[in-house]
Design an enzyme around this catalytic site. Structure first.
Site, mmCIF file in Angstrom:
data_model
loop_
_atom_site.group_PDB
_atom_site.id
_atom_site.type_symbol
_atom_site.label_atom_id
_atom_site.label_comp_id
_atom_site.label_asym_id
_atom_site.label_seq_id
_atom_site.Cartn_x
_atom_site.Cartn_y
_atom_site.Cartn_z
ATOM 1 N N ASP A 249 0.841 -1.187 0.000
ATOM 2 C CA ASP A 249 0.000 0.000 0.000
ATOM 3 C C ASP A 249 0.885 1.249 0.000
ATOM 4 O O ASP A 249 1.808 1.364 0.810
ATOM 5 C CB ASP A 249 -0.889 -0.016 1.244
ATOM 6 N N ASP B 157 1.865 4.994 -5.577
ATOM 7 C CA ASP B 157 1.191 6.271 -5.328
ATOM 8 C C ASP B 157 2.014 7.416 -5.901
ATOM 9 O O ASP B 157 2.973 7.879 -5.295
ATOM 10 C CB ASP B 157 0.987 6.454 -3.821
ATOM 11 N N GLU C 196 -3.080 5.605 -8.255
ATOM 12 C CA GLU C 196 -3.945 6.630 -7.666
ATOM 13 C C GLU C 196 -3.902 7.894 -8.515
ATOM 14 O O GLU C 196 -2.827 8.386 -8.853
ATOM 15 C CB GLU C 196 -3.512 6.943 -6.234
ATOM 16 N N HIS D 298 -7.552 10.093 4.547
ATOM 17 C CA HIS D 298 -6.913 9.102 5.397
ATOM 18 C C HIS D 298 -7.013 9.511 6.876
ATOM 19 O O HIS D 298 -7.053 10.690 7.203
ATOM 20 C CB HIS D 298 -5.421 8.967 5.057
ATOM 21 N N HIS E 163 -9.510 4.922 -0.721
ATOM 22 C CA HIS E 163 -8.620 4.977 0.428
ATOM 23 C C HIS E 163 -9.301 5.810 1.509
ATOM 24 O O HIS E 163 -10.167 6.625 1.223
ATOM 25 C CB HIS E 163 -7.285 5.621 0.044
ATOM 26 N N ASN F 159 -10.308 0.615 1.424
ATOM 27 C CA ASN F 159 -9.203 0.469 2.367
ATOM 28 C C ASN F 159 -9.666 0.910 3.748
ATOM 29 O O ASN F 159 -10.187 2.017 3.903
ATOM 30 C CB ASN F 159 -8.014 1.329 1.937
ATOM 31 N N THR G 126 -7.971 2.901 10.104
ATOM 32 C CA THR G 126 -8.102 3.624 11.361
ATOM 33 C C THR G 126 -9.072 2.965 12.328
ATOM 34 O O THR G 126 -8.773 2.811 13.521
ATOM 35 C CB THR G 126 -8.526 5.077 11.092
#
Length: 274
Positions: free
Chosen positions: A82, A104, A134, A174, A202, A225, A228
């Site tokens: 990732d 990325d 991405e 994120h 994401h 994804n 958290t």
């Protein structure tokens, strides 16, 4: 062995109208719990090694851990890099046995992002594994702001890179610790109108569970994804275990108590994408 590539699990998901969870790992305890959760739910799972995980454990070790879990599992397990930021990092992951590479380049100009992502996709496909890219930067809670994906650029990116999955920016961020936000569905539909690519979100922890499930069933988003909310479950369980007996110091016995709570949290996540 149920080791799978990203394409192995995303293509059926796209066809059947559901998504697959990319679960962000930090160590043995959570990755083992994620596979147990996927087996209990009888669905595929994508184990993801992001930058913080790789800073703690070398890629060759992570590759062995992921592959060991996959070989013992009764459901398909993808070993996924990732947010790889360089060609060399992606190459190292490939050589370590990963079955999917996410490059990325979203902070870079579009031409550079396309060129670099295409090169990594070519390397991945030559080795028989998958590649995610991405387009449109996905920011961070209390950090860099997201830059929404332009539909025309998304179509070009998918066409010219040859990626197996495309991460987009559409209101997601994120490290969001609650689900107060939501995705821009109009932007998602505009992207879908121009490309049939498998789409990835994401920062899925910040997306309300009901919206995750609806989009998994009705859109081209076939990978969410999630990190958290699972880190929160692990942290809460670890805190409870430590505080329950301040005299205890054996970390194995302490960490064992995180397993069941993380399995429960991961099972709940897996249900929201199907």
């Amino acid at each position: 062995m149920t080791l799978a590539t990203l394409s192995d699990v995303l293509l059926p998901a796209l066809k059947e109208g559901h998504a697959v969870a990319g679960l962000v790992t930090l160590g043995w305890e959570d990755m083992r719990a994620y596979v147990a959760a996927a087996e209990a739910e009888n669905c595929p799972v994508i184990l993801q090694a992001g930058p913080s995980c790789r800073a703690h454990t070398p890629l060759p070790i992570l590759g062995k851990m992921f592959r060991h879990l996959a070989e013992e599992a009764s459901v398909p397990v993808v070993a996924h890099l990732d947010h790889g930021y360089t060609f060399d990092e992606c190459k190292e992951a490939l050589e370590a046995g990963f079955t999917s590479l996410m490059y990325d380049g979203s902070r870079k100009p579009i031409d550079q992002n396309i060129d670099e992502t295409a090169r990594i996709a070519e390397m991945a496909h030559a080795a028989g594994i998958s590649c995610e890219g991405e387009i449109g930067f996905v920011g961070y809670s209390d950090g860099e702001e997201s830059k929404g994906t332009d539909p025309e650029e998304a179509a070009r990116f998918a066409r010219e890179t040859g990626v197996d999955a495309m991460a987009i920016s559409c209101g997601n961020v994120h490290l969001q610790t609650d689900q107060s936000g939501g995705l821009d569905e109009a932007r998602i539909r505009a992207i879908e109108a121009l490309t049939d690519a498998a789409l990835v979100i994401h920062g899925g922890s910040g997306v309300p569970a009901a919206q995750r499930q609806n989009l998994a069933r009705t859109s081209q988003i076939c990978k969410f994804n999630i990190g958290t909310e699972l880190r929160q479950a692990f942290g809460n369980a670890l805190r409870d275990a430590v505080n329950a007996d301040p005299a205890r110091f054996d970390r194995v016995s302490i960490l064992k108590e995180t397993h069941d709570p993380v399995v429960r949290a991961a099972r709940a996540v897996l249900r929201t994408v199907r």
